[in-house]
Design a protein around this motif. Structure first.
Motif: not given
Length: 341
Positions: A291-301, A329-337
């Motif tokens: 979960r923390e990894h996803l949030e660091r990549l810009g994904v709101t969990v 209003d957020r920075e674009p998240a990292a691209y994920v598959v």
């Protein structure tokens, strides 16, 4: 003095269930000595003594509630409770509370026989109490007393604790599973609370209970997922991708989520799992790290519990809608598959 000797006017006529069941100490405060009470319980007398030190003030069979009160009075210990703005009051129950099948009946479980049909009443007390089970009362001791709920004017163990005490005497997986399933389907408590209480009661070393818990967790998971689908559609949220795995391109697995909105990089995860053994602690730590990894990549969990979906689905829908609206209003998240889970 005979059984027909007039009694204190405070006892005639009795009003309500509480006044029909009194301890020997309570009778003393009304001017009735133990000898006088015993005389009233002789053959053909107007009273009866179902348990040591407890009297029912009528000759007929005690009702289910009277049996409960008599059990609590037998097990309980008188203590003085300070009353705000008034004199101290005395209670005959002490820290005792109803648990097991009788408590489940009071909580409204349909699979439990009515109170009047129960052959046994379980009463929970602190471990240091030196009491013996007698007649229809089984004394259950514990080092961790839960906070009781008040039902029908009686102290009653919470559902999870009452369930643990009820299934401890069952040896059949199907019977255990039926009770656990009613607890979840009936909205009495969440699966995680049941598992925690079973673990605390050291019941998860019994294979038939573990089998029933496996079914309970699957049942709870399916029910929570159904409520999540209903929340999205009832409150007109955009349709997400359901039950997907997220990965970095050519990289590691980031974790599975229950719903994902790729354009907004918002994920919903149901916190419905509960470990059966402490050996699963590493798995739980791994889930938190994902979960923390996803949030660091810009994904709101957004974390949602089954209970919140059941009692406050509108609030959870507002949380998800706010996260979707804030994406612009957020920075674009990292691209994920995105892959099916």
């Amino acid at each position: 003095m005979t059984q027909n000797t007039p009694l204190s006017p405070h006892l005639r006529p009795p009003v309500g269930e509480r006044q029909r069941v009194l301890s020997v100490e309570q009778l003393k405060t009304l001017g009735v000595s133990p000898a006088r009470a015993a005389a009233q319980c002789r053959a053909g007398g107007p009273w009866q003594q179902p348990l040591p030190g407890v009297y029912v003030l009528h000759p007929g069979s005690p009702t289910g509630e009277e049996r409960l009160r008599s059990a609590l009075l037998y097990v309980g210990r008188r203590r003085t409770v300070p009353a705000q703005g008034g004199p101290a009051r005395t209670t005959g129950y002490g820290e005792a509370m109803v648990t097991g099948p009788a408590a489940l009946a009071l909580h409204g479980f349909s699979l439990v026989p009515p109170l009047g049909s129960l052959g046994r009443i379980d009463v929970l007390v602190p471990r240091h109490r030196r009491l013996r089970s007698v007649r229809y009362v089984r004394v259950v001791r514990t080092t961790e007393l839960p906070s009781p709920e008040q039902l029908a004017g009686l102290p009653v163990a919470p559902v999870a604790r009452a369930l643990a005490d009820a299934v401890s005497g069952l040896g059949d997986t199907a019977a255990v599973q039926l009770l656990l399933t009613e607890a979840v389907r009936g909205g009495h408590c969440e699966p995680a609370a049941v598992v925690r209480e079973l673990s605390r009661s050291k019941l998860l070393d019994r294979p038939h209970i573990v089998n029933a818990v496996d079914s309970l967790l699957a049942e709870g998971r399916a029910l929570a997922e159904s409520r999540l689908y209903d929340m999205v559609r009832t409150y007109d949220l955009p349709e997400p991708l359901w039950n997907v795995d997220l990965r970095l391109p050519g990289g590691p697995h980031l974790g599975g989520v229950d719903a994902y909105w790729p354009d907004q990089a918002v994920a919903v995860e149901l916190d419905s799992r509960a470990p059966l053994h402490s050996t699963l602690d590493g798995e739980w730590s791994g889930c938190a790290a994902e979960r923390e990894h996803l949030e660091r990549l810009g994904v709101t969990v957004v974390h949602v519990t089954p209970r919140k979906l059941r009692v406050a689905a509108d609030q959870q829908a507002t949380v998800v809608r706010t996260a979707l609206m804030a994406a612009a209003d957020r920075e674009p998240a990292a691209y994920v598959v995105i892959l099916p889970r």
